[in-house]
Design a protein around this motif. Structure first.
Motif, PDB file in Angstrom:
ATOM      1  N   LEU A   1      41.572  32.933  41.190  1.00  0.00           N
ATOM      2  CA  LEU A   1      41.035  34.032  41.987  1.00  0.00           C
ATOM      3  C   LEU A   1      40.943  33.582  43.439  1.00  0.00           C
ATOM      4  O   LEU A   1      40.853  32.389  43.717  1.00  0.00           O
ATOM      5  CB  LEU A   1      39.654  34.442  41.466  1.00  0.00           C
ATOM      6  CG  LEU A   1      39.580  34.822  39.986  1.00  0.00           C
ATOM      7  CD1 LEU A   1      38.136  35.111  39.582  1.00  0.00           C
ATOM      8  CD2 LEU A   1      40.461  36.027  39.695  1.00  0.00           C
TER       9      LEU A   1
ATOM     10  N   LEU B   1      36.602  39.534  43.315  1.00  0.00           N
ATOM     11  CA  LEU B   1      37.640  38.642  43.850  1.00  0.00           C
ATOM     12  C   LEU B   1      39.042  39.101  43.483  1.00  0.00           C
ATOM     13  O   LEU B   1      39.274  39.695  42.431  1.00  0.00           O
ATOM     14  CB  LEU B   1      37.428  37.218  43.332  1.00  0.00           C
ATOM     15  CG  LEU B   1      36.065  36.582  43.616  1.00  0.00           C
ATOM     16  CD1 LEU B   1      36.088  35.106  43.242  1.00  0.00           C
ATOM     17  CD2 LEU B   1      35.664  36.753  45.070  1.00  0.00           C
ATOM     18  N   GLU B   2      39.981  38.759  44.353  1.00  0.00           N
ATOM     19  CA  GLU B   2      41.387  39.086  44.113  1.00  0.00           C
ATOM     20  C   GLU B   2      41.985  38.125  43.084  1.00  0.00           C
ATOM     21  O   GLU B   2      41.705  36.929  43.104  1.00  0.00           O
ATOM     22  CB  GLU B   2      42.151  38.962  45.434  1.00  0.00           C
ATOM     23  CG  GLU B   2      43.622  39.328  45.299  1.00  0.00           C
ATOM     24  CD  GLU B   2      44.329  39.380  46.638  1.00  0.00           C
ATOM     25  OE1 GLU B   2      43.705  39.005  47.653  1.00  0.00           O
ATOM     26  OE2 GLU B   2      45.498  39.795  46.659  1.00  0.00           O
ATOM     27  N   VAL B   3      42.805  38.658  42.197  1.00  0.00           N
ATOM     28  CA  VAL B   3      43.533  37.816  41.242  1.00  0.00           C
ATOM     29  C   VAL B   3      44.772  37.283  41.943  1.00  0.00           C
ATOM     30  O   VAL B   3      45.660  38.049  42.327  1.00  0.00           O
ATOM     31  CB  VAL B   3      43.931  38.618  39.988  1.00  0.00           C
ATOM     32  CG1 VAL B   3      44.711  37.746  39.023  1.00  0.00           C
ATOM     33  CG2 VAL B   3      42.692  39.193  39.309  1.00  0.00           C
TER      34      VAL B   3
ATOM     35  N   ARG C   1      44.344  45.008  46.886  1.00  0.00           N
ATOM     36  CA  ARG C   1      44.165  43.778  46.129  1.00  0.00           C
ATOM     37  C   ARG C   1      44.013  44.091  44.639  1.00  0.00           C
ATOM     38  O   ARG C   1      43.304  45.012  44.264  1.00  0.00           O
ATOM     39  CB  ARG C   1      42.916  43.025  46.597  1.00  0.00           C
ATOM     40  CG  ARG C   1      42.933  42.589  48.066  1.00  0.00           C
ATOM     41  CD  ARG C   1      41.589  41.956  48.453  1.00  0.00           C
ATOM     42  NE  ARG C   1      40.497  42.795  47.999  1.00  0.00           N
ATOM     43  CZ  ARG C   1      39.407  42.341  47.374  1.00  0.00           C
ATOM     44  NH1 ARG C   1      39.253  41.045  47.177  1.00  0.00           N
ATOM     45  NH2 ARG C   1      38.470  43.167  46.986  1.00  0.00           N
ATOM     46  N   VAL C   2      44.649  43.291  43.798  1.00  0.00           N
ATOM     47  CA  VAL C   2      44.355  43.325  42.359  1.00  0.00           C
ATOM     48  C   VAL C   2      43.135  42.441  42.146  1.00  0.00           C
ATOM     49  O   VAL C   2      43.132  41.272  42.530  1.00  0.00           O
ATOM     50  CB  VAL C   2      45.543  42.796  41.536  1.00  0.00           C
ATOM     51  CG1 VAL C   2      45.149  42.643  40.073  1.00  0.00           C
ATOM     52  CG2 VAL C   2      46.731  43.733  41.675  1.00  0.00           C
ATOM     53  N   THR C   3      42.066  43.014  41.583  1.00  0.00           N
ATOM     54  CA  THR C   3      40.820  42.257  41.465  1.00  0.00           C
ATOM     55  C   THR C   3      40.494  41.917  40.018  1.00  0.00           C
ATOM     56  O   THR C   3      40.949  42.578  39.080  1.00  0.00           O
ATOM     57  CB  THR C   3      39.630  43.053  42.036  1.00  0.00           C
ATOM     58  OG1 THR C   3      39.455  44.229  41.249  1.00  0.00           O
ATOM     59  CG2 THR C   3      39.846  43.418  43.489  1.00  0.00           C
ATOM     60  N   ALA C   4      39.675  40.882  39.872  1.00  0.00           N
ATOM     61  CA  ALA C   4      39.219  40.470  38.540  1.00  0.00           C
ATOM     62  C   ALA C   4      38.504  41.615  37.847  1.00  0.00           C
ATOM     63  O   ALA C   4      38.704  41.856  36.653  1.00  0.00           O
ATOM     64  CB  ALA C   4      38.298  39.255  38.667  1.00  0.00           C
TER      65      ALA C   4
END
Lengths: 433, 433
Positions: A293, A360-362, B337-340
């Motif tokens: 992340l 958080l961003e992956v 953003r791809v997020t968790a």
């Protein structure tokens, strides 16, 4: 009897273990060649890089604890010399937080009575992102807490440096922890490093030392066919007993044509989960899915782990804000698919430990294959076959054990380390010959 | 009064809407140019491609239902003509399953009394992966079931084709559904398509029709500065009232140098979530994270959706085994953003609906920005400014509404569609001029 016309050591496998061995051999003046179709891309690329022999202790694995403690002690000088050889700017030494305030400050003389890391220079956490701010193992339910308490008692009996903490003390150390954390166990001397930076530095150091890196797959071992070795045979390639005198190579599809074989005085098999494809070693692939992340600010100042819904998860913070979340353990053969189920478990458990991760961003999700052995201890040393040494089976400990493994292969053990070689000797398995 | 020396229509935006308009215009013999720095990479690339006006019905959005039904009827011929113009092999027509057996078979004369898809050729699900096997909306708890039942009553009042199903009937249609599914609602005429294949086909068709595609960002609109239009002004670039006579371009960093402007008789603004950067339109970005899983065998034979833990999730199967899982709805501005957290929700909800997804490989996760409007209805037609037409604000319906939008822009409406233009007219918003 060395093979004719070949004075080189050939290292099969360009993961953190193989590259470390190659670097230490080359540094000692030995001619060496590394063979790997895709160096630094396997388990070392996936690994989180925990250097945590204390917090990884289990009731049955004291040999692994001893190996881990010995290798952890080697990490600061290993890192410093590597950074120097790789030409990294700054200092790749090691820092430790001064305490719950989280301010990183250089430690001048952190000699430990527990046999942990010795004196470590004035380095900042540069270059390899090596840090020694400890590992915090947390518990949620009453059962988890009791388990952790039992483990603490066992660790104290072994003389290991651990501290029991209340839930409030845990959150004082790591304010982003879930409010439901009931207590924890701090292993203040456990450390971690960025394995991707380490393998990049190893490749740079090898390049500066003019070590050839052959990007091809080792398809088989070359055997001495003249029968000069007692017990040898001329019947074929995989026959046991004939001296190993090199490796046969298979070029990558579409890649440049490499030599079809390399002759060697010694072959070191460091091919991780794939080691069993070249020799009779009891190594099997154990799949791990792991996620990275990206955080604008670091959420944690040390490694945090815990058991959530019966599965074990850890979070490793990097200096650049990256947060590594690992890892599944799956026995599925040579399967490196990232799956919906694996990713779901990582995300679910990480959220439980540190709810703030949801924002958080992956950045990255990969699956690697750990080389597992029947007793979870690596297989390091001469095989039964002349000319073939083994450095494999490091399971979850490849990054931690790389410095010690390289020292074992180079024959560079300190006095008190003399008996460590026996712990990981290939001779403990009958099938190796 | 057309701009001097420019007879071309410039389409700003190379998503499914802009490309569809360009294709229909070019097909009708009109000179047209498309401007987009990265065609087919935005919301159209992320979209699942549900063509589901019935199952997407809400109590307040009957205009959207009417637009959706009209556009769905256009999809089969739109797809067939597109496949032909793009030079796709095979037939891009549409198939429908014959029933719970799941055997796909060509439908020769599936004319529907409900106003759904009319007669559709003998095509297989080739080329664009257009399928019309219906959407199944399922419920877990008693509350969900009651909500679904209310909705069914409302749909029946509207004369829509829906069927109420028990949990057992749901599982007979889709055996991989979770055992805890209590009931469902089948919209048997809802369809879906692969938007990535559609935009690829549109780009191929435009290429074959020699339509210029300028890979640059439209940085502003060119205005007529000679005051020839009543109410116009010569004061500046963004002034309202002056006739639009083209677009100013900004080259991509490091890319080839495009022309700095293109003059046009008409500019069609089809820039999706970015439309507000070029003109005063009430469009805002609504982020959606969406995941693609890879399956050796298809797990589902139709679209499945449901509400899990209060959040809505849908699964769309592709002919090649891909399973699309969507989508989050987030108001975060231009954040992709791809997020968790987003990924966690998708995985959790998909598992709840179809537990077998855990075994599938994660092939792709992306985030796109839907162009939302104040009333969720798109904005299509002449703006208040001469020379500027709008085709934007399609929110979650860009793929479904692309054929109708293109027809509206080309002036190709059927008799009974005459009043549809008024439903999405820009004139309903005061701020557009």
């Amino acid at each position: 009897m060395p093979a004719k016309g070949a004075h080189v050591d050939v290292i099969v496998g360009g993961g953190i273990v193989g590259l470390s061995i190659a670097w230490r051999l080359a540094r000692s003046g030995r001619p060496v060649t590394v063979v790997d179709p895709a160096p630094a891309s396997g388990a070392s690329y996936a690994a989180a890089g925990m250097l945590a022999p204390v917090s990884e202790v289990t009731y049955t694995e004291t040999p692994l604890l001893r190996l881990g403690m010995a290798s952890l002690r080697r990490w600061p000088s290993f890192a410093a010399e590597l950074a120097e050889d790789a030409g990294l700017t700054g200092n790749a030494g090691l820092t430790r937080n001064s305490g719950p305030t989280g301010d990183a400050e250089p430690t001048g003389d952190a000699g430990s009575p527990h046999g942990g890391l010795g004196a470590i220079g004035d380095g900042a956490r540069l270059g390899l992102d090596l840090r020694a701010d400890g590992t915090l193992d947390v518990a949620f339910g009453a059962d988890d807490l009791a388990t952790l308490d039992e483990l603490a008692t066992y660790m104290e009996k072994l003389g290991l440096p651990v501290e029991r903490l209340t839930g409030r003390e845990c959150r004082r150390l790591e304010p982003m922890l879930a409010p439901s954390v009931r207590g924890g166990l701090l292993a203040p001397e456990d450390a971690w490093v960025d394995p991707r930076r380490v393998t990049a530095a190893l490749l740079a150091a090898l390049d500066r030392l003019h070590v050839p890196l052959v990007r091809a797959r080792a398809a088989g071992l070359l055997r001495d066919r003249d029968g000069s070795v007692a017990g040898g045979s001329v019947a074929g390639d995989r026959v046991v007993g004939g001296r190993v005198v090199g490796v046969r190579l298979e070029p990558p599809p579409g890649g440049p044509e490499p030599p079809s074989e390399i002759r060697a005085e010694r072959v070191v098999l460091a091919a991780g989960a794939w080691s069993g494809e070249l020799a009779e070693v009891p190594v099997r692939p154990i799949k791990g899915q792991i996620m990275r992340l990206r955080s604008p600010q670091p959420l944690l100042s040390r490694c945090v782990r815990g058991t959530v819904h019966g599965s074990y998860v850890y979070l490793v913070p990097r200096g650049d804000g990256e947060l590594v979340v690992g890892a599944t353990q799956e026995e599925l053969g040579f399967d490196t698919r990232v799956t919906a189920g694996g990713l779901y478990e990582l995300l679910r458990d990480a959220r439980e430990l540190v709810p703030g991760v949801t924002e958080l961003e992956v950045a990255d999700v990969v699956a690697g294959l750990r080389p597992g052995t029947p007793d979870n201890v690596p297989i390091i040393g001469p095989s039964g076959t002349p000319g073939l040494d083994l450095a494999t089976g490091h399971y979850r400990g490849g990054v931690l054990l790389a410095p010690l493994t390289a020292a074992l292969m180079v024959g560079d053990l300190g006095g008190e380390e003399g008996e460590l070689a026996a712990l990981c000797s290939p001779g403990r398995f009958q099938e190796i010959s």
